[in-house]
Every structure is written in structure tokens, then in C-alpha cells.
Design a protein around this motif. Sequence first.
Motif, PDB file in Angstrom:
ATOM      1  N   VAL A   1       0.858  -1.179   0.000  1.00 39.12           N
ATOM      2  CA  VAL A   1       0.000   0.000   0.000  1.00 39.12           C
ATOM      3  C   VAL A   1       0.891   1.224   0.000  1.00 39.12           C
ATOM      4  CG1 VAL A   1      -1.858   1.215   1.175  1.00 39.12           C
ATOM      5  CG2 VAL A   1      -1.708  -1.270   1.311  1.00 39.12           C
ATOM      6  N   MET A   2       0.654   2.108  -0.954  1.00 42.49           N
ATOM      7  CA  MET A   2       1.511   3.284  -1.052  1.00 42.49           C
ATOM      8  C   MET A   2       0.708   4.556  -0.835  1.00 42.49           C
ATOM      9  SD  MET A   2       4.088   2.401  -4.183  1.00 42.49           S
ATOM     10  CE  MET A   2       5.134   3.799  -3.817  1.00 42.49           C
ATOM     11  N   GLU A   3       1.360   5.514  -0.196  1.00 40.22           N
ATOM     12  CA  GLU A   3       0.773   6.837  -0.055  1.00 40.22           C
ATOM     13  C   GLU A   3       1.871   7.866  -0.209  1.00 40.22           C
ATOM     14  OE1 GLU A   3      -0.248   8.097   3.830  1.00 40.22           O
ATOM     15  OE2 GLU A   3      -1.632   9.642   3.132  1.00 40.22           O
ATOM     16  N   LYS A   4       1.670   8.792  -1.092  1.00 42.33           N
ATOM     17  CA  LYS A   4       2.616   9.885  -1.332  1.00 42.33           C
ATOM     18  C   LYS A   4       4.051   9.390  -1.501  1.00 42.33           C
ATOM     19  CE  LYS A   4      -0.178  13.159   1.216  1.00 42.33           C
ATOM     20  NZ  LYS A   4      -0.468  13.549   2.584  1.00 42.33           N
TER      21      LYS A   4
ATOM     22  N   THR B   1      -4.224   2.923   5.376  1.00 44.52           N
ATOM     23  CA  THR B   1      -4.875   1.700   4.901  1.00 44.52           C
ATOM     24  C   THR B   1      -6.280   1.592   5.487  1.00 44.52           C
ATOM     25  OG1 THR B   1      -2.694   0.748   5.175  1.00 44.52           O
ATOM     26  CG2 THR B   1      -4.432  -0.720   4.464  1.00 44.52           C
ATOM     27  N   GLN B   2      -6.378   1.932   6.759  1.00 40.97           N
ATOM     28  CA  GLN B   2      -7.694   1.882   7.397  1.00 40.97           C
ATOM     29  C   GLN B   2      -8.664   2.840   6.724  1.00 40.97           C
ATOM     30  OE1 GLN B   2      -6.623   2.714  11.416  1.00 40.97           O
ATOM     31  NE2 GLN B   2      -6.288   0.552  11.917  1.00 40.97           N
ATOM     32  N   LYS B   3      -8.135   4.010   6.397  1.00 41.56           N
ATOM     33  CA  LYS B   3      -8.983   5.014   5.747  1.00 41.56           C
ATOM     34  C   LYS B   3      -9.464   4.511   4.374  1.00 41.56           C
ATOM     35  CE  LYS B   3      -8.381   9.476   3.699  1.00 41.56           C
ATOM     36  NZ  LYS B   3      -7.340  10.384   3.309  1.00 41.56           N
ATOM     37  N   LEU B   4      -8.522   3.944   3.630  1.00 40.39           N
ATOM     38  CA  LEU B   4      -8.869   3.402   2.305  1.00 40.39           C
ATOM     39  C   LEU B   4      -9.917   2.305   2.431  1.00 40.39           C
ATOM     40  CD1 LEU B   4      -5.706   2.755   0.105  1.00 40.39           C
ATOM     41  CD2 LEU B   4      -7.619   4.267  -0.341  1.00 40.39           C
TER      42      LEU B   4
END
Lengths: 561, 288
Positions: free
Chosen positions: A229-232, A253-256
Motif C-alpha cells: 500500500v503506497m501513499e505519497k 490503509t484503514q482510511k482506504l
Amino acid sequence: MDKQPLLSIKNLAIDFETRRGTVRAVRDVSFHLNRGEVLALVGESGSGKSVTAYSILNLLDKNGRLAEGEIFYNGMSLHNANKKQLEEVRGREIAMIFQNPMSTLNPIRKVGQHLRDMLKTHGYANWSNLEAEIEKLLHQVEIFDVDRVKNAYPFELSGGMCQRVMIALALACRSQLLIADEPTTGLDVTTQKSIMDLVHNLAKEGDLAVILITHDLGLAAKYCDKFVVMEKGLVVEQNPRSHFFADAAHPYTQKLLLATPSKDASLSELTSHSPDYLHLPEPSKATTPLLQVKGLRKTYGKQTNFLFSSATEEFVAVEDSHFEIYSGECVGLVGGSGSGKSTTSRMLSRLEDPTSGRILFEGTDITAISSKDFIRHPLRKDIQMVFQDPTGSLNPRHSVFDLISEPLLRLGAYRSKEDLNSKVEELTRQVGLPSEFIYRLPHQLSGGQKARVGIARAIALQPKLLILDEPTSALDVSVQATVLQLLETLRRELGLSYLFISHDLYVVKMLSHRLLVMQEGKIVEQGMTKEVMSNPQHPYTQGLMAAIPVIEKKSPALAEL
Amino acid sequence: MNNTFETQESFAQRLWFTANQNILSLVSLALFGLYILIGLTSPYWIPFDPLETNTSIALQGPNSQHWFGTDHLGRDVFSRVMIATRLDLGIAVSAVAISFIIGTALGSIAAYYGGWYERLIGRLADIVLAFPLFVLAMGIVAVLGNSLINVIYATAIINIPFYIRIARAEVSLQRDRQYVQAALLSGNSHLRTLFFHILPNCLPNLVVQISINMGWAILNAAGLSFIGLGVRPPAAEWGILVAEGADYIISGQWWLVLFPGFFLMLAVFTFNLVGDTLRDLVDPQKRK
């Protein structure tokens, strides 16, 4: 099987040279992939998932470069490989399929030619067994009417078929690693299922390694063995499948996960904070319908011969539709591409004239008014629309202020500058757009902000009926969640009625009270949303529901497979 | 987030930003400005009357008094070249304006409404294009009569098909975009949508055509004058100046051809270059 992973990436960092200096797009990414494994690179737009995958093939834009870290393929460092080795690997061992298969295939060459070339350049076939090899490949990707497909040009095939051909091309050169960049975005859910099933089978049976780049957690959960899982530009979470949903540790990840629509999630559960609309009452429902559609039909004629015969081939886009929308109600319209849902929306918004049938709006037959005259009609402001593509539906030369004030100036009674300013300001506040954005141009806004401008413009004249044509399909899931909640808030606040059109049943069902299911121009099922969802009658509806990959948010998604 | 985002960028700021993009933009804009300035102000500062003859100083080479020399009637070439700028630019601007307005209107109507409009307008453009354009222009001037205004009409007519084609291609690209439907939903009539929503989005490519066309128009007007049609002596015009000077080039009076020729060439060059700069200027996506 060998112990060495097929692909391993260590501490990868990628820099882009831009006008404002060097930007590090991706940092510290490490993962490895074995043969027969499917790895999902999950993230929203701008998370660096595509850049990471492209760097494996050295397909970065001119201004991008690998700044740190190493990529090993089969034990060979791709970073240090010479040009010839790299070309070898790129052309033969690693294949890639893209989001839009139609435009990836050369439009002037037949499918058979594509495959023939691929087999010949790599020396996997000679004249004697060429056709047999092609047939074998097409069978592998589950295409069985080989003769038709072989002699077809890409535009003659559906998107799903083209994607299969792309996969066949990858198989033709005996690729070991397949990188699939959102391969099913833009395809119907039923087609998506068949393509993903195919990819999954090839990985398991053919020992193919697959990297699936996707924004869809459901898809990743169903088909992948590993997740990144990637963010920014950062890997925020990396988990084997069995642990993924049980202990998604990272808040992103929880938000997604939360924002992904699923079978039993309600709208208010999509975000961690409770949305505004909960304290608003449900608007009272009227007993007489706001909109009645009676026997609506649309056909497109295709003239076959210009000079001598007037024979026309008829294509039926919408066939004999009947339905009602009551005021204050949200009706969902679901169907695959080509099901006639967009044609229906264009007829209801009076951008297009129906071939036959009637549309009664508050008892007035609006089909009696031609679409040309309807532009000036007083009812024009009562029926408005939010479009699918937030970018394409905004005039790129107009600022946010121009865009929102356009309907007010044309159809509203706003003549003084102060009135107009305060109304535009009120609208931007209603849709949650910061007021300092008012002079920005569309390309300076994010996707979610553009969607909000589109909504503000549509509600500017307080329409009675708002047609939402896939308003969130181009948005990231977390943005989709907030936009959906905004729509619900506005419906309750302003007492609007919605016709919500989407290909995604799980999105539609969160907002709508009633549901219409369309297939090939016909409404095949309609009823209360709850009933249709819990007990679908028509096989098409059942198929739609089965095709959408579901994540069980609470328990690990191991069930099927 | 940058603070400059929050206000609307002024035209001057945009001009400065675009000019700064590369050296060629800067040079072309500077030359463009120079030509406009000369065209507007030359009558007030040229050293000699461009029409005054004085045979006692005929055919002098460039010197401190007559920078570009004098012609066979003793007229000052510098003054004549400078004063000609106004006439040549005037012809070019009016001819291009006429062909832009008519061509773009026809082309966009053809693309937007389709059907018979498209067939009729398309064939019209094809017919004009079927002639060798300079010969057509000659014919038009010969038939309508030898005057300045007819040179402008002739130049305009031969350029119309190019605008029809570009406008048709651009509008048919834009026509199916969703913002067009959104404009219709906001209560814009079809005509208004076409001219106020679609057409401005076609501008970037049309602007390039306009500026290249300016170069052609100048050449065309000069060409017509060169062969004796259109502007008539003794009026100063680059084409006439070159034509008059051509007789003397064998006998070594090179300045008669060189200076007006150079000014003509530089003008065409400037207009061709400035097109790209102007496109960047009118394209909102290119702004910061």
C-alpha cells in the motif's frame, strides 16, 4: 522452484526534475515477488504506484531517474544492466498491459498481425506452426472464435477482448512478469471479473508473476497474494494477504478500507468522522411523482448507402422504459456500458430528443418541447446534471467563479454583481470549496475539487431533479466517499431528487431508495434498493452483484478461492 | 500552495512569464513590438518626405544622411521603407482579420451543425483550394479593379479555406467534450455555446495560424505590388520598393533591393515566430 525471487526491489527512490526543482516521487520502496505470485500495488492517484512499476521497465519520463536503490530481476541488477541486456529483458521477459487496451494496440493492424509479429521477432514460431501457435495463444486467453478475432481490427473488438489480446501478446513472448496498470478500469464489472480470473489463473497455472497496479482494494483483496500500500511515494503497509484486513495497522490503509464501498457498509461509515447529514431530516416524500417516464425509446439510424437506397439499420439504445421519480427521492440506475443508461440521462436532461415515448415532469410533457427550445424553457433550471468526467465537464478557460456563475447569469435572475458574488460564495461554501479558490482555473484543482465545482454549478439554480451521471467514477475512493456524503447532505438540505447513474451497485445502493437495473437498453429489474440487493430476481442483476469483488471489512477475505 | 494562485493573473504578468520562457519568444515579441511601433509612429519621425523627388542626389549609396541610400528619383530609401511598414501591416492585418472571422465562423458552424452545412462549406473550401492561390489572388484583383481595398479582399479570400479547415478540425474535437453539454444545460443556446464556449478553446491553434498567415499576407501583398497589381507607385510599399530596385541591381545599386527586402523578410520571420509565443499566451493550461 528456485529460491531466488523473480523480482526484488530494494530501497528504491525516484527523482523527477521539475521547474520547481527536484521532487522525490518515490522513496524507500522495497518488495519482492516470486513466480506464480500476484502482487498488488495499491494506492490513490499520486501515490507513486505507477512510477514504481514503470521504473522496473525503465519507462520513466525523460525528467525522471532512479536516484537510489536497486532492482534485481532474476538475480540481475537492472540498474547496472547494459542497454542490450535491458532491451532483452524489457522486450521478452517483462510485459505490460495498460488501462486502455484499445489505444495500446496499433489501430491499423489486425489482431492476427500483432500476434504473428510478436511470435516471429522472438523466434517462437516459424511459417509452418505460426497459425497453430496463434490459435493456442488465443485459447489460452479464453478466446474461442479464433478466426473472427484474428481478422479483426482492434476497434472492432470490445475493450475486454482487446485486453485479452494484450495478455495474449504478453504470453506470446513467454513473459515471466506481467505488469498490469489498472487493467480493468473502464471495463464493465462482469468483464473485469473475467479478465481478472484469467490473469489469476495464468499466474497460478503458468507460473507467471503479476504486479497489479490498482486503486481498488476489493480487486486487490480478491486476486492478490501480496499487498504493497503506497501513499505519497511511501510504502505505508506491506502485508501478506491473510493478515491484510484483520490487522491493517496504518491509518491510511484503514482510511482506504473504510472508504471502499462494500455490501453492507452504509454511507456514514465511509469516513471515520460522522458526516454532517446525519442530523438532517429525510425530506418528506410527495405522493405524486415528480418525473414520469412512459415508454421511452431511442434508436439511432445508420444510413447504409448514400446514393441509391434509403435503407437504414436501426440501433436501439433505449427500449420502452417506464419509471417514476418522486420528489425528495434518490433513484439509482445501474448497468454496464452500452446498457443505455447514459442515453436515458441525456434524454431526461433534454439534451437529446427521444424517438418515442413521453417524459412527464410535474405533469408537463417535456418531450413535446424540442431539445433546442428547452434551452430557453423555464423548466430548464429544474432539471440539471452532474457529469461523469470532472475535468472534461469544466471549460478549461473558465475560472471557478465563471463556471458556477454561468447558470445563474443565463437562467437565474441575478443581475447585480453583489447578488451574484454572494450567491457564488454561498454555493462554494455549500459544496465545501475554500473561497480563495474562486479565481482558479480547472487545471489548478484536484479531482475532488473539480467534482465539487461541477456539483455547485448543478445546484446553483436549485433544480428539482438532479441527474448524477457516474459523478464519482473518476475519483479516488477516499474522495468518492466525501463527495457521496456531500451529495446526501445536499439532498436532505435542499430537498433535491436524484437520479444516480453508476456501473457500481455498491456505490448506488448507499444513496438510493429505489433501484433500476438496465441491460441492453431495457430496464430488467426495479424495486426498493434493499429488496433488490438482498434478493435480486433477474440473472443480470445477480451477475452484476457476483462480479464486484467484495471485501469483508471485519474478517479476512479468504472465503472463496 | 503558492499565493499567486489565489488571484487572477493579469495579462501583463502572463506576457512577461511567456516571454521569459525562452530567448526566441523574447526576440520575436520584441521585434513584433518594434514593427507595430514603426507602423504607428513612422510618419512623425522619418527624416525625409518619402514622396519628395530630387534628381540631383539620385542613386546615392548609404551614407550618414541617407542611411539606406536614395533611389533613382532621389527619394530617401530609409523613409520609404519605414513609411511602408504601416501600409504593409495594414493590408496584412485587415486581410487576416477578414479571413479569420469569416473562415472560423464557417468552419465552426460546419463542424458543430454537421449535415448539409458541413458538406456545403467543405466543398466551398475545396473549390477555393483547387486554384493556385497566388494566381487566384491576381485574378480577383484584375477583375475587381486595381485598388488597395481589392488587394485586401483578394488576400482575405485565398486564406479563408485554411481557417475553415482548422476551425472545423478543432471544433469537431471539442464538440463532444462534456463541458459543451454543461454549457447547454446552463441555458446557453447552441450558437452561444459554439462561439463563447467552444471557440475560445480552439484559439491556441488558430492563433498560430493567424500569425503565420500574417507573414503570408504580407508576402502576398508585396507580391501583387511587385507584378504591378494593387498598390501603385509612387506609394511606398515593400513589394514596390523591391520591384523598383530590381532594375538597378545589375548596375550595382544593391541598397534599393536589400533594405526593403530585408525588412520584408524580417517581418515574415517575426510573425512566424511570434505565433508559438502567442499560443502559449492564450492557452490557460500553459499558465503557471
